[in-house]
Design an enzyme around this catalytic site. Structure first.
Site, PDB file in Angstrom:
ATOM      1  N   SER A  81      16.687  13.053  12.307  1.00 23.39           N
ATOM      2  CA  SER A  81      16.295  13.857  11.152  1.00 23.39           C
ATOM      3  C   SER A  81      17.431  14.374  10.553  1.00 23.39           C
ATOM      4  O   SER A  81      18.889  14.348  10.856  1.00 23.39           O
ATOM      5  CB  SER A  81      15.460  14.828  11.553  1.00 23.39           C
ATOM      6  OG  SER A  81      15.975  16.052  12.253  1.00 23.39           O
ATOM      7  N   LYS A  82      17.466  15.116   9.406  1.00 23.31           N
ATOM      8  CA  LYS A  82      18.236  15.842   8.466  1.00 23.31           C
ATOM      9  C   LYS A  82      19.114  16.611   9.352  1.00 23.31           C
ATOM     10  O   LYS A  82      20.297  16.878   9.181  1.00 23.31           O
ATOM     11  CB  LYS A  82      17.747  16.536   7.368  1.00 23.31           C
ATOM     12  CG  LYS A  82      18.822  16.943   6.423  1.00 23.31           C
ATOM     13  CD  LYS A  82      17.984  17.692   5.255  1.00 23.31           C
ATOM     14  CE  LYS A  82      18.669  18.760   4.664  1.00 23.31           C
ATOM     15  NZ  LYS A  82      19.099  19.846   5.456  1.00 23.31           N
ATOM     16  N   ARG A  83      18.338  17.505  10.315  1.00 22.25           N
ATOM     17  CA  ARG A  83      19.035  18.349  11.072  1.00 22.25           C
ATOM     18  C   ARG A  83      20.122  17.681  11.862  1.00 22.25           C
ATOM     19  O   ARG A  83      21.136  18.596  12.142  1.00 22.25           O
ATOM     20  CB  ARG A  83      17.935  19.033  12.064  1.00 22.25           C
ATOM     21  CG  ARG A  83      17.104  20.060  11.262  1.00 22.25           C
ATOM     22  CD  ARG A  83      16.216  21.040  12.164  1.00 22.25           C
ATOM     23  NE  ARG A  83      15.419  19.996  13.000  1.00 22.25           N
ATOM     24  CZ  ARG A  83      14.292  19.709  12.407  1.00 22.25           C
ATOM     25  NH1 ARG A  83      13.843  20.034  11.529  1.00 22.25           N
ATOM     26  NH2 ARG A  83      13.382  18.784  13.327  1.00 22.25           N
TER      27      ARG A  83
END
Ligand code: GLU
Length: 512
Positions: free
Chosen positions: A267-269
């Site tokens: 994910s972007k995280r």
């Protein structure tokens, strides 16, 4: 299945946010197969869920793929014989397909309100069903054209009562889906619900629009992310219900992209956590104005990004790693895509970038880094910049590292690495540097060879060994303890600069 017809492949993203690396990889694999087979590649925008529409996402998709070198033959930005390619612009056409299914008995009207649906779920949960569904069992107690008397259904339709059209999922039937990557996938329909095909806002859902458009656009291969595998039995049943089973496309579901470390989906995280770019190009959130870094702006080569993505879930069958786009087009095959998730290793991407950076000539590199050099306030001659590039090329991972890593060629050191000072700046080394400065000043010219000679002779005059002085010498010139070939570096700085740097270092750091 469509053997023999020219392949037509599509990338069909929903503009619900910035294009994720998994989306770029899906587009890439479709593109590779389209180009390999002389087929057609189509960009279709699936924007039927108006509640999830994100401003700018469509253009972002187009720009990201263009940066990667992934091109289309038909699509929302190009037009083509099967347009429009944006589903919201095809809106009016889907109703007739939904109605067709109702007439065939494969779909039905459902009038239930949100409240009635909630009540049904609550009832089911209370009686022990963990995930209640609208299906062949529950539908009999709901308000739909299968449970209500025909005259009430007509009355409701005539009165304009809001309705959705649901798929009439058969009870207890095995659906077999052939997936190129996974083989046969068999699902029992009792696990599936009566999916909404057409919504009360007059829009189709993803499932209906996707199948209808794949049919109308003559799509031969559906290559998409694994998250769509659970929807595929419904899609197969839709093809069957429409009577289109003969022309059904081949399905291939690509494995998930996984976190670089640990379990779970990328994910972007993960990019945020590592302080690394995540999208192909910079993305600015239209609501918050916040920008997430992209590889383009961070100085990655699109070729490196594409090469890296291609090897996430696909392998050539041998240990080759470096593939240009043309080579990928040659080598790619769906049969060599594996089922298991692929780890998104940010470091591997940096490694690929380094390989591509080493492949270009110093002159090409100089052209690429000139804008950075200029915005740092330097205006080097083309020859000088190219020589700096020649010395630094091996040491860079990203184009964007250039300014910071090469600053000492353009400016005197702003700081001297304190660890190196501590370890190496000891008498009589500084005095030895002053005598080198003097000797160099008197010399006629100074290339790398002359610099080395002066260095060697002054070091031995001082009764030292080169190994005791080398790093301090580099420190005096660049402020750093490591860097490119030392005497070549000095030669490029030039005699006057080397003399001045030696004196300045002694002035600032003392005699040790
Ligand atoms: N619109 C879907 C998505 O956003 C497309 C899935 C498919 O390719 O069928 O991924």
């Amino acid at each position: 299945m469509n053997q023999g017809t020219p392949p037509r492949l599509r990338f069909a993203p929903s503009p619900t946010g910035p294009l994720h690396p998994g989306g770029v990889r899906t587009a890439l694999f479709n593109y590779l197969l389209a180009r390999q087979t002389g087929g057609t590649f189509i960009l279709r925008i699936e924007d039927t869920d108006q509640t999830r529409f994100v401003e700018g996402a469509e253009q972002f998709i187009i720009d990201s793929l263009a940066w990667c070198g992934i091109t289309f033959d038909e699509g929302v930005h190009l037009g083509g014989p099967y347009g429009p390619y944006r589903q919201s612009e095809r809106k009016l056409m889907y109703r007739q397909y939904a109605m067709d299914l109702v007439e065939k008995g494969a779909a039905y009207y459902a009038f239930d309100t949100e409240q009635e649906l909630d009540e049904m779920r609550d009832r089911m949960k209370a009686s022990g069903t963990a995930s209640p569904q609208y299906n062949s069992i529950t539908r009999v107690n709901m308000k739909n054209s299968l449970s209500l008397p025909a005259d009430e259904v007509n009355r409701r339709l005539e009165a304009g009562d809001p309705y959705v059209i649901r798929f009439r999922m058969p009870r207890n039937e095995e659906v077999r889906v052939q997936d190129v990557i996974r083989g046969w996938v068999v699902v029992n329909t009792s696990q599936l619900d009566d999916k909404v095909l057409f919504k009360s806002d007059g829009m189709p859902t993803y499932h209906l629009a996707n199948v209808v458009d794949d049919r109308l656009m003559h799509i031969t291969h559906v290559i998409r992310g694994e998250e769509w595998l659970p929807s595929t039995p419904l899609h197969v049943l839709l093809y069957r219900a429409f009577g289109w089973e003969d022309g059904m496309p081949l399905f291939a579901h690509l494995p998930l992209l996984l976190k670089p470390d640990g379990d779970g989906k990328l994910s972007k995280r993960d990019g945020d956590r590592l302080g690394l770019p995540f999208y192909a190009i910079n993305w600015t959130n239209p609501d918050t104005g916040e920008t997430t870094a992209g590889y383009r702006e961070a100085g990655y080569f699109p070729e490196a990004y594409v090469n890296f993505l291609a090897l996430l879930g696909w392998n050539p069958g041998d240990n080759r790693e470096m593939f240009g786009m043309d080579e990928l087009v040659q080598a790619f095959s769906l049969e060599r895509v594996n089922k298991h998730g692929a780890r998104y290793d940010f470091q591997k991407l940096a490694w690929f970038n380094q390989q591509y950076l080493r492949k270009i000539s110093a002159a090409e590199l100089a052209v690429l880094v000139r804008p950075q050099a200029e915005s740092a306030g330097w205006s080097p001659s083309p020859g000088f910049l190219e020589e700096v590039c020649r010395l630094m090329q091996e040491r860079l991972t990203l184009l964007g590292d250039f300014t910071q890593m090469s600053a000492f060629f353009f400016e005197f050191p702003h700081r001297y690495d304190p660890e190196v000072v501590e370890k190496r700046w000891k008498a009589p080394v500084p005095a030895c540097f002053l005598s080198m400065a003097e000797a160099l000043e008197g010399a006629e010219s100074m290339g790398a060879k002359e610099l080395e000679e002066v260095f060697q002779s002054k070091v031995s005059e001082a009764g030292l060994k080169p190994g005791q002085v080398m790093q301090a010498f580099r420190l005096a010139l660049s402020g750093e303890g490591g860097g490119p070939a030392l005497f070549e570096m000095g030669a490029l700085m030039g005699r006057d600069s080397v003399v001045a740097r030696l004196r300045k270092a002694v002035e600032l750091l003392g005699h040790g």
